[in-house]
Design a protein around this motif. Structure first.
Motif, PDB file in Angstrom:
ATOM      1  N   ASN A   1      -8.074  -6.637  -4.080  1.00 40.07           N
ATOM      2  CA  ASN A   1      -7.634  -6.851  -5.460  1.00 40.07           C
ATOM      3  C   ASN A   1      -6.359  -7.685  -5.502  1.00 40.07           C
ATOM      4  O   ASN A   1      -6.205  -8.570  -6.346  1.00 40.07           O
TER       5      ASN A   1
ATOM      6  N   LYS B   1      -9.721  -1.868  -0.701  1.00 36.52           N
ATOM      7  CA  LYS B   1      -9.939  -2.232  -2.104  1.00 36.52           C
ATOM      8  C   LYS B   1      -8.655  -2.803  -2.712  1.00 36.52           C
ATOM      9  O   LYS B   1      -8.676  -3.827  -3.397  1.00 36.52           O
ATOM     10  N   SER B   2      -7.528  -2.153  -2.440  1.00 36.40           N
ATOM     11  CA  SER B   2      -6.232  -2.615  -2.961  1.00 36.40           C
ATOM     12  C   SER B   2      -5.868  -3.992  -2.413  1.00 36.40           C
ATOM     13  O   SER B   2      -5.380  -4.861  -3.143  1.00 36.40           O
TER      14      SER B   2
ATOM     15  N   GLN C   1      -1.901   5.237   3.115  1.00 25.30           N
ATOM     16  CA  GLN C   1      -2.925   4.193   3.222  1.00 25.30           C
ATOM     17  C   GLN C   1      -2.480   3.120   4.213  1.00 25.30           C
ATOM     18  O   GLN C   1      -3.262   2.653   5.041  1.00 25.30           O
TER      19      GLN C   1
ATOM     20  N   LEU D   1       0.835  -1.202   0.000  1.00 22.33           N
ATOM     21  CA  LEU D   1       0.000   0.000   0.000  1.00 22.33           C
ATOM     22  C   LEU D   1       0.874   1.258   0.000  1.00 22.33           C
ATOM     23  O   LEU D   1       1.985   1.248   0.531  1.00 22.33           O
TER      24      LEU D   1
ATOM     25  N   ASP E   1      -9.759   2.874   0.129  1.00 20.09           N
ATOM     26  CA  ASP E   1      -8.840   2.565  -0.971  1.00 20.09           C
ATOM     27  C   ASP E   1      -7.872   1.452  -0.587  1.00 20.09           C
ATOM     28  O   ASP E   1      -7.528   0.598  -1.414  1.00 20.09           O
TER      29      ASP E   1
END
Length: 196
Positions: free
Chosen positions: A177, A173-174, A136, A132, A170
């Motif tokens: 993914n 989400k990262s 974040q 990250l 975010d």
């Protein structure tokens, strides 16, 4: 689905005085979350039910300290994680003893498999967090590892709560993914418990 227990602080304070009805409310609200997490890791319903019992027995024993806990959800996740890991170790140890007694080293130890899977999942999650961007990663660690609330993180970093929320969203989400790319679908139930 309700994410937070209404009047949680008051309920925890009542439990600290030995209020069994308040404890019942807490149990009914959180038991499925603990069960779902334990089942995802242990893959065995009876073992997951035992984890639920162990976690809530531990909470009852430690009830007098409940009112001073800032983030009860984070505290509960830590207990559930520790109890589940202990159960994995116990299963692995018992099956290893059984293997030695039967001189049968060809059978795959499912307890060890679960423990390896847990370690791999944890390692993969840590790798995802390390990738990250710095801000974040910092916010994710403060919220999900240290268990701080978003408003407290905002105060600590001198940024707006909206900025914290955006970075956290975010980051999650990262991470998801990253896990999907690595075909680690088995970790999704784990994420449902650790990432909210």
């Amino acid at each position: 689905m309700q994410k937070e227990l209404a009047n949680e602080k008051l309920i925890l304070a009542n439990i600290a005085t030995g209020d069994q009805q308040a404890f019942g409310i807490l149990f009914n609200f959180y038991r499925n979350k603990v069960y779902g997490y334990a089942l995802a890791i242990l893959q065995e319903e009876t073992a997951a039910e035992e984890i639920v019992q162990d976690v809530f027995i531990k909470l009852w024993v430690k009830r007098q300290s409940l009112p001073i806990i800032e983030n009860f959800g984070g505290f509960l996740r830590t207990i559930a994680r520790n109890e589940t890991l202990n159960a994995l170790k116990k299963v692995a140890l018992e099956q290893k003893k059984h293997q030695i007694a039967n001189q049968n080293t060809t059978d795959i130890d499912s307890g060890t498999e679960n423990e390896i899977q847990f370690r791999e999942t944890k390692k993969l999650l840590e790798t995802a967090i390390e990738k990250l961007p710095p801000q974040q990663k910092l916010i994710y660690n403060l919220c999900h590892i240290e268990g701080l609330k978003q408003k407290d993180v905002a105060q600590k970093l001198n940024i707006s709560p909206l900025t914290v929320k955006t970075h956290l969203r975010d980051a999650i989400k990262s991470i998801k993914n990253f896990l999907i790319i690595h075909d680690e679908i088995k970790v999704v139930p784990l994420l449902l418990f650790f990432i909210k």
